[in-house]
Structure formats: structure tokens, C-alpha cells
Design a protein around this motif. Structure first.
Motif, PDB file in Angstrom:
ATOM      1  N   LEU A   3       0.837  -1.191   0.000  1.00  0.00           N
ATOM      2  CA  LEU A   3       0.000   0.000   0.000  1.00  0.00           C
ATOM      3  C   LEU A   3       0.877   1.249   0.000  1.00  0.00           C
ATOM      4  CD1 LEU A   3      -2.889   1.111   0.217  1.00  0.00           C
ATOM      5  CD2 LEU A   3      -2.587   1.150   2.694  1.00  0.00           C
ATOM      6  N   GLN A 288      -3.898  14.240   3.167  1.00  0.00           N
ATOM      7  CA  GLN A 288      -4.084  12.845   2.763  1.00  0.00           C
ATOM      8  C   GLN A 288      -3.628  11.889   3.857  1.00  0.00           C
ATOM      9  OE1 GLN A 288      -3.350  15.350   0.892  1.00  0.00           O
ATOM     10  NE2 GLN A 288      -3.391  14.925  -1.299  1.00  0.00           N
ATOM     11  N   MET A 295      -8.631   6.579   8.712  1.00  0.00           N
ATOM     12  CA  MET A 295      -9.177   5.315   8.216  1.00  0.00           C
ATOM     13  C   MET A 295      -8.396   4.128   8.751  1.00  0.00           C
ATOM     14  SD  MET A 295     -10.439   5.945   4.356  1.00  0.00           S
ATOM     15  CE  MET A 295      -8.924   6.514   3.677  1.00  0.00           C
ATOM     16  N   GLY A 296      -7.377   4.388   9.561  1.00  0.00           N
ATOM     17  CA  GLY A 296      -6.707   3.300  10.253  1.00  0.00           C
ATOM     18  C   GLY A 296      -5.409   2.814   9.635  1.00  0.00           C
ATOM     19  N   ARG A 298      -1.548   2.375   9.529  1.00  0.00           N
ATOM     20  CA  ARG A 298      -0.598   2.403  10.633  1.00  0.00           C
ATOM     21  C   ARG A 298       0.510   3.409  10.346  1.00  0.00           C
ATOM     22  NH1 ARG A 298       0.698  -3.400  13.186  1.00  0.00           N
ATOM     23  NH2 ARG A 298      -1.407  -3.964  13.812  1.00  0.00           N
TER      24      ARG A 298
ATOM     25  N   ASN B  77      -0.974   1.404  17.160  1.00  0.00           N
ATOM     26  CA  ASN B  77      -1.323   0.452  16.111  1.00  0.00           C
ATOM     27  C   ASN B  77      -2.666  -0.226  16.381  1.00  0.00           C
ATOM     28  OD1 ASN B  77       0.831   0.907  14.458  1.00  0.00           O
ATOM     29  ND2 ASN B  77       2.068  -0.788  15.262  1.00  0.00           N
ATOM     30  N   ALA B  80      -5.294   2.200  15.463  1.00  0.00           N
ATOM     31  CA  ALA B  80      -5.421   2.320  14.013  1.00  0.00           C
ATOM     32  C   ALA B  80      -6.200   1.139  13.452  1.00  0.00           C
ATOM     33  CB  ALA B  80      -4.033   2.409  13.372  1.00  0.00           C
ATOM     34  N   ASP B  81      -5.828  -0.067  13.894  1.00  0.00           N
ATOM     35  CA  ASP B  81      -6.520  -1.261  13.403  1.00  0.00           C
ATOM     36  C   ASP B  81      -7.992  -1.252  13.813  1.00  0.00           C
ATOM     37  OD1 ASP B  81      -4.163  -2.006  12.365  1.00  0.00           O
ATOM     38  OD2 ASP B  81      -3.706  -3.565  13.857  1.00  0.00           O
ATOM     39  N   ARG B  83      -9.853   1.412  14.356  1.00  0.00           N
ATOM     40  CA  ARG B  83     -10.567   2.369  13.494  1.00  0.00           C
ATOM     41  C   ARG B  83     -10.848   1.761  12.128  1.00  0.00           C
ATOM     42  NH1 ARG B  83      -7.202   6.480  15.642  1.00  0.00           N
ATOM     43  NH2 ARG B  83      -5.794   6.413  13.853  1.00  0.00           N
ATOM     44  N   ASN B  84      -9.842   1.064  11.627  1.00  0.00           N
ATOM     45  CA  ASN B  84      -9.974   0.511  10.287  1.00  0.00           C
ATOM     46  C   ASN B  84     -11.051  -0.557  10.189  1.00  0.00           C
ATOM     47  OD1 ASN B  84      -8.736  -1.880   8.295  1.00  0.00           O
ATOM     48  ND2 ASN B  84      -8.768   0.195   7.442  1.00  0.00           N
ATOM     49  N   LEU B  97      -9.238  11.229  -1.009  1.00  0.00           N
ATOM     50  CA  LEU B  97      -7.857  11.393  -1.465  1.00  0.00           C
ATOM     51  C   LEU B  97      -7.890  11.865  -2.920  1.00  0.00           C
ATOM     52  CD1 LEU B  97      -6.373   8.091  -0.002  1.00  0.00           C
ATOM     53  CD2 LEU B  97      -6.140  10.398   0.934  1.00  0.00           C
ATOM     54  N   GLU B 104     -11.291   3.836  -6.185  1.00  0.00           N
ATOM     55  CA  GLU B 104     -10.095   3.578  -5.368  1.00  0.00           C
ATOM     56  C   GLU B 104     -10.259   4.149  -3.964  1.00  0.00           C
ATOM     57  OE1 GLU B 104      -6.576   3.546  -8.767  1.00  0.00           O
ATOM     58  OE2 GLU B 104      -7.361   5.454  -8.028  1.00  0.00           O
ATOM     59  N   MET B 108     -10.124   2.097  -0.333  1.00  0.00           N
ATOM     60  CA  MET B 108      -8.940   2.382   0.491  1.00  0.00           C
ATOM     61  C   MET B 108      -8.971   1.743   1.884  1.00  0.00           C
ATOM     62  SD  MET B 108      -5.957   3.573   0.233  1.00  0.00           S
ATOM     63  CE  MET B 108      -5.886   4.556  -1.254  1.00  0.00           C
ATOM     64  N   PRO B 109     -10.082   1.816   2.633  1.00  0.00           N
ATOM     65  CA  PRO B 109     -10.073   1.173   3.958  1.00  0.00           C
ATOM     66  C   PRO B 109      -9.809  -0.332   3.858  1.00  0.00           C
ATOM     67  CG  PRO B 109     -11.947   2.640   3.760  1.00  0.00           C
ATOM     68  CD  PRO B 109     -11.344   2.542   2.389  1.00  0.00           C
ATOM     69  N   ARG B 111      -8.012  -1.767   1.466  1.00  0.00           N
ATOM     70  CA  ARG B 111      -6.592  -1.877   1.141  1.00  0.00           C
ATOM     71  C   ARG B 111      -5.708  -1.719   2.368  1.00  0.00           C
ATOM     72  NH1 ARG B 111      -5.100  -2.143  -4.058  1.00  0.00           N
ATOM     73  NH2 ARG B 111      -6.493  -1.038  -5.443  1.00  0.00           N
ATOM     74  N   ILE B 112      -6.089  -0.779   3.244  1.00  0.00           N
ATOM     75  CA  ILE B 112      -5.304  -0.567   4.461  1.00  0.00           C
ATOM     76  C   ILE B 112      -5.297  -1.848   5.286  1.00  0.00           C
ATOM     77  CG2 ILE B 112      -5.312   0.649   6.684  1.00  0.00           C
ATOM     78  CD1 ILE B 112      -6.266   3.140   5.135  1.00  0.00           C
ATOM     79  N   LYS B 116      -3.994  -5.982  -0.582  1.00  0.00           N
ATOM     80  CA  LYS B 116      -4.469  -6.212  -1.948  1.00  0.00           C
ATOM     81  C   LYS B 116      -5.994  -6.256  -2.000  1.00  0.00           C
ATOM     82  CE  LYS B 116      -0.878  -8.302  -4.650  1.00  0.00           C
ATOM     83  NZ  LYS B 116       0.002  -9.450  -4.706  1.00  0.00           N
ATOM     84  N   ARG B 157     -17.380   4.756   1.090  1.00  0.00           N
ATOM     85  CA  ARG B 157     -16.095   4.361   1.686  1.00  0.00           C
ATOM     86  C   ARG B 157     -16.290   3.882   3.122  1.00  0.00           C
ATOM     87  NH1 ARG B 157     -11.656   8.945   2.188  1.00  0.00           N
ATOM     88  NH2 ARG B 157     -13.132   9.645   3.762  1.00  0.00           N
TER      89      ARG B 157
END
Ligand SMILES: Nc1ncnc2c1ncn2[C@@H]1O[C@H](COP(=O)(O)OP(=O)(O)OP(=O)(O)O)[C@@H](O)[C@H]1O
Ligand SMILES: [Mg+2]
Lengths: 388, 228
Positions: A3, A288, A295-296, A298, B77, B80-81, B83-84, B97, B104, B108-109, B111-112, B116, B157
Motif C-alpha cells: 500500500l 491525505q 481510516m486506520g 498504521r 497500532n 489504528a486497526d 478504526r480501520n 484522497l 479507489e 482504500m479502507p 486496502r489498508i 491487496k 467508503r
């Protein structure tokens, strides 16, 4: 990581002008580095080639007074097999004598060679301007300065007188030009057998002369040590060109240091350039980054974005820089020519050096991206979300 | 029902020299699968509250518990995880973005989370975009669509990772009343179908009235807490 790479590529693509500018900046740095490096290396190689290209680089002589090395055959065989970097080994019987011709007399260093071996070091065949080389007994090859001084001609007879007053008549078979006047007026080249006979030194020589390959020129001292250790003969003396040319070496070293300095400063300016542009990019892209973090994503992934940006910029900068540098160097060697067609500046295109410059540029670019990368990971998403 | 989120005595003070207290001793909890609205005047502290709920901002004092767990004990971390995977954000401003296309951005969320994107996932994203009426512009850059379309992209999204909870800050601020109605019906459907918890800030009285619960914030305090 994927990513990070993806986002890095997209960021670079969305800002094509800026990307191109940094790549160009790196490329110019790399090409200057390659050009200066090739130039200095070329100059040094030329200088070394001129100084020691046609002379013995390692010389083995007898440490004793009478200057004789007996049983030299095995010794030569041994030396030949010691190190792959030894490119030529030649024996010689050198003796001081007098040359007499037509009532003139002067001192002469009579060098008895195995001509084929000596040619590997001295390029004797190429240096003969007239006539041929000595093959039979009592034939001698003299310098062109003697020809001019004494009005000598091929097939003239000269008399060689040893320090013991033994006289031998020799036939002049040719003249050589070594482009060094002390050699052109002082050397007489003959076969090893003739020299041994004239100076009553059958079965012995006075020195073994050795040349090494171009790659090993600057490690000749190490090779000399290896030779010393492996023949292990206290009665022999081994000297190498580095001991005999200290001022040349220190000159070369000074040149190398100044060339490194230039290269280091070029690289530093490239790094500062990349670092400052990438630092601006972090600010440009902080919105960005904030969104991605909300959106999480890291912190480590945002670091990858900028490290990859550095890497990609470095990679393309290095490739372009190598192309520029090679192009510039080749243009110089092809188009800046002396009237006789030789290049004005002899550049040395060293591919491993060029590759190294490219790799250093890439590493430097990634390092330069480190500060912006860390900065991006410290960015707090709320500051972006709150301030719109 | 399970409490998905709990705020205990949460205070928020901005500034260190000149202190500006925005939230006062907020005690709130939200049930899993509920559809909540937050209303209040401009500047009353709604966005601040929502950002604290979403772990983007930190409370000056007090505790935020996610499924019983204090977020103070979670690493960067982990947050972050969390939230995702768990939260879908729709911010007051769309925050897409600009370097990426609509599709895309929606992906994005995902993909994060996964690096893939699978074919199935692309299909799902396209369906979600169809749901919000954006299938025609999915390959446009996020900057090359209208403000309302951007807002709808942000909604798509927020839905992509099937989050447990969607936090939306005036998601329909830029939309006409017809579209607003459509979007709310859509969110409501998702709420019913997937039991997704919604916490939505809105100025629109009609919309608020459709929620299971209305929380009104006034000057940083809970003024009203109505449940149906
Ligand atoms: N970074 C900040 N520093 C200082 N004060 C802030 C900051 N962000 C917000 N505030 C203050 O906090 C209060 C609440 O802001 P908040 O954004 O939560 O309001 P809101 O209810 O979302 O309003 P709106 O409906 O206009 O979006 C406001 O008075 C604002 O001035
Ligand atoms: Mg707000």
C-alpha cells in the motif's frame, strides 16, 4: 508495504512536475559524480601508466655484493605461479660497461634479456625504430640517441669494454626509442647469453623483473610481500615501484582525496535537496496522511510511503544520472580529440564505480526520505480533520 | 442490548494557556445496532464529541470504553486497526484522497486492512457505489465530481469494511432534500440489515426524528436524551 508503494507512486504521479525536477536534480548530481570520478581515475591511470607502464614494478635482485642470482630458472618458475595478478616476469643480466666507437667512448648499461620475456614489460619490438632485435651472439640493440651522437648505422661494429677491461666486438642490429633520453643514450640491449658471456657470468643473472596486472597496480606492495614470503630467500632483495615513487603516490592520493571530497559534497547537496523537497511533500500531503490515518493506516505504513518516494526518486535519478554521466564521458572521449586523434582527456569508464555511484545515490535518497517519513508518522489525524 | 461504546465523565479542554472547555462531564453509552442522532447548535461540541468517540481525539479527562475496554490501554497500532475494522467515518467535509479515483477511494479502507484488493471486493465496491448512485463516475478522480457526489463517495467508503459502527458528521450537509432522504433511507437499511451502529450528527430535524434516539448537546453538556 504494498500500500505504501502504491500510494507513493500515486503521489509522485499526481505531481509530475515536481517529481521530474527532483529526479533531474539527483541525475545531475550522479552524472557530475560519475564524470569527475571517471576523469580523476583516467588522469591517475594515465599518470601511473606513463610512470611505471614500461618498467619493472617488482624487482628481485641479489642482496650480496657480487650481484648475482644463480639457479634462477626454478625461481622464475616459482614467481610465475605465485599470484594470478603477476602478468610478466623477465630475467636480465645488467652490467656497466664502456661503449667505444670511432674513437668515442661512453658508459653503457648492457642489459641481457630473454627478448620475448622482456618485451612483455618493455614492449621492445614496438620500440624498435630501425633494424631488428638481437638474436645471435654479440649482437646489440642501441638507443637512437647514440645513433645520432655517433652517427652509427646498422651493421656497424662497436666495442664493449667491461670494468675488467675485457673487450668484445658487437654488431649493431637495430635502434630503439623508449621516449626517455636517459634510456635512449645509456642502454644497450642484447641477449641474455651474450651478456653472460661478455661479463663472464654464465648461469647467473642480476635481476628478475616483474609486472602486475592493471587491477593490481596499487596493491603491488602486497604482491611483493607475498613473493618475499613464498620464495623465502634471505639473500635476495625485493623492491616495488611504490617504494620508489613515493612522491607520485602522495600526489595521486591528494588527487583522490580531493575527488572524494567533491563527490561527497555533490552527494550531500543532492541529499539536502531531496530531503527538503520531500519535507515539503509531507506538508503538501498532510491532509491525505491525516485521512489515511483516520481510516486506520498504521504509522509504519505512512513511513513507507515516503521511504518509497525516496527510493523511486533515487532509482530513476540514478538511472538517468548514469545515462547522463556515461553520455557526457563518452562525448568527451569521442569528440574532444587532439590533432592526432587521441582524446584530450583520457577518461576511465569504470563500470563498478558507476554502479556504486548509482547505488549510493539510491541509498542517499532513501536516507533523505527518512526525516519526512518520521515526520509523517508523527502527524496527528485530528489536526487535519478539525482544521479542514 | 450490548453497550458497544461508553463515555464516563468525559471532559475536553482546548488550549493550555487560555483554557476553553468544550465538553463537560459527558456520560453516554450507545447500544449495539442502534441508530443515534446528535443535534445541537453550531459550536456546541458535537464534532469534538464524535472525534473522541472515534478515537481520533483524546479526552482531557474521563474514560472512553470500547466494548468494555479502555482506549487509554491501547497502542497506536491497536487504535489504528480498531478504526480501520470497526469504524466507518463520514466527516463533516468529505476528505477524499484527490490522487485516487472514486472507486479507489472507496476501496482504500479495505486496502489498508489487506494490502491487496480481490475481484469480489471490487464488485462489492461497485455495488455500494451503485447504491449511492455513483456508478457512472466511479473512475473519475475524487476531485472531478460534485460536492454532493464527494459526500456520497465518503459514505460508500465508510461502508466498505462492514464496520460495526458508523460515525457521521453531517453526512448530508451538501445534499438537496431528496438526496438527503435517499441517503438516510439507505443508512437505515444498512442499520437494519447488518445491525450496524450509527451515530450521526445532523442539523436536519426531520432526519433526527427518524433516529431511535436523539441526543442534544448544548454548550458542551447533554441537554436532552430522547429514546423512542
Ligand atoms: N482546535 C481547537 N482549538 C480550540 N478550540 C476549538 C478547537 N476546535 C474546536 N474548538 C472549539 O470547540 C467548540 C466546539 O467545536 P465543535 O467543532 O465540536 O462544534 P460543533 O458542534 O461541531 O459545531 P458545528 O455544528 O459548527 O460543526 C467551538 O467553540 C470551537 O471554537
Ligand atoms: Mg461540527
Amino acid at each position: 508495504m504494498i500500500l505504501g508503494l502504491r500510494i507513493a507512486i500515486r503521489f509522485l504521479k499526481s505531481n509530475k512536475g515536481q517529481t521530474l525536477l527532483i529526479v533531474l536534480g539527483i541525475a545531475i548530481g550522479v552524472s557530475v559524480q560519475i564524470f569527475i570520478g571517471s576523469l580523476i581515475q583516467g588522469l591517475q591511470k594515465g599518470l601511473v601508466e606513463k610512470t611505471i607502464g614500461n618498467s619493472s614494478q617488482i624487482t628481485i635482485t641479489s642482496g650480496k655484493d657480487e650481484n648475482k642470482i644463480k639457479d634462477y630458472e626454478q625461481l622464475v618458475e616459482k614467481v610465475n605461479s605465485i599470484d594470478v595478478n603477476i602478468s610478466a616476469v623477465s630475467v636480465s643480466s645488467d652490467n656497466a660497461a664502456f661503449l667505444e666507437y670511432n674513437g668515442n667512448s661512453q658508459s653503457l648499461l648492457v642489459r641481457g634479456f630473454k627478448i620475448d620475456q622482456a618485451d612483455d614489460i618493455y614492449d621492445i619490438y614496438d620500440r624498435i625504430t630501425e633494424g631488428s632485435y638481437p638474436q645471435n651472439e654479440n649482437e646489440i640493440l642501441l638507443g637512437i640517441d647514440l645513433k645520432e651522437n655517433y652517427d652509427l648505422n646498422i651493421n656497424d661494429k662497436v666495442v664493449i669494454t667491461t670494468t675488467k677491461q675485457k673487450m668484445t666486438e658487437c654488431k649493431v642490429v637495430g635502434f630503439f626509442d623508449f621516449k626517455v633520453s636517459s634510456i635512449n643514450s645509456n642502454w644497450g640491449i642484447t641477449t641474455l647469453e651474450t651478456a653472460q658471456k661478455i661479463f663472464e657470468a654464465e648461469g647467473s643473472i642480476t635481476s628478475i623483473e616483474i609486472q602486475v596486472t592493471d587491477a593490481a597496480v596499487f596493491t603491488t606492495d602486497d604482491i611483493a610481500t607475498v613473493i618475499k614470503d613464498s620464495i623465502n630467500r634471505q639473500d635476495l632483495k625485493i623492491v616495488h615501484w611504490k617504494e620508489q615513487n613515493e612522491s607520485l603516490l602522495s600526489g595521486l592520493q591528494g588527487q583522490s582525496i580531493s575527488s572524494y571530497m567533491i563527490q561527497v559534497f555533490v552527494m550531500i547537496s543532492v541529499i539536502l535537496g531531496i530531503a527538503s523537497v520531500l519535507a515539503i511533500t509531507v506538508i503538501q500531503k498532510s491532509k491525505q496522511i491525516g485521512i489515511l490515518k483516520a481510516m486506520g493506516i498504521r504509522n509504519s505504513s505512512t513511513r513507507y510511503i515516503f521511504l518509497f518516494e525516496g527510493f523511486i526518486l533515487g532509482l530513476f535519478g540514478a538511472i538517468l544520472g548514469i545515462l547522463f554521466g556515461l553520455g557526457l564521458s563518452l562525448a568527451f572521449t569521442k569528440f574532444a580529440l587532439n590533432p592526432d586523434g587521441t582524446p584530450v582527456i583520457n577518461l576511465y569508464i569504470n563500470y563498478s564505480f558507476i554502479l556504486l555511484s548509482g547505488i549510493i545515490a539510491i541509498i542517499a535518497s532513501v536516507l533523505a526520505a527518512l526525516i519526512p517519513a518520521v515526520r509523517s508518522s508523527r502527524l496527528n489525524p485530528i489536526d487535519i480533520i478539525r482544521n479542514n | 442490548m450490548n453497550k458497544i461504546l461508553e463515555l464516563n465523565n468525559v471532559n475536553k479542554i482546548y488550549g493550555t494557556e487560555i483554557k476553553n472547555q468544550v465538553l463537560y462531564d459527558i456520560n453516554l453509552s450507545f447500544e449495539e445496532g442502534s441508530f443515534n442522532s446528535i443535534i445541537g447548535q453550531s459550536g456546541s461540541g458535537k464534532s469534538t464529541l464524535l472525534n473522541i468517540i472515534g478515537t481520533l481525539d483524546k479526552a482531557t479527562s474521563g474514560d472512553v470504553l470500547i466494548e468494555g475496554k479502555d482506549i487509554k490501554c491501547m497502542s497506536a497500532n491497536q487504535l489504528a486497526d480498531y478504526r480501520n475494522r470497526t469504524i466507518g467515518f463520514v466527516f463533516q467535509f468529505h476528505y477524499l484522497l484527490p490522487e485516487f479515483t472514486v472507486l479507489e477511494n472507496v476501496l482504500m479502507p479495505y486496502r489498508i486492512q489487506n494490502g491487496k484488493v480481490t475481484r469480489d471486493m471490487i464488485r462489492k465496491a461497485e455495488e455500494t457505489l451503485k447504491l449511492v448512485g455513483l456508478d457512472k463516475v466511479k473512475d473519475n478522480l475524487a476531485t472531478k465530481i460534485s460536492g454532493g457526489q464527494q459526500q456520497r463517495t465518503a459514505i460508500a467508503r465508510a461502508l466498505i469494511n462492514n464496520p460495526k459502527m458508523i460515525l457521521a458528521d453531517e453526512p448530508t450537509g451538501n445534499l438537496d432534500s431528496d438526496s438527503t432522504e435517499t441517503i438516510y433511507d439507505l443508512l437505515r437499511n444498512i442499520n437494519e440489515e447488518y445491525k450496524t451502529t450509527f451515530i450521526i450528527i445532523t442539523h436536519d430535524k426531520r432526519i433526527a426524528e427518524k433516529a431511535d434516539r436523539i441526543v442534544e448537546i448544548k454548550d458542551g453538556r447533554i441537554n436532552l436524551d430522547l429514546r423512542k
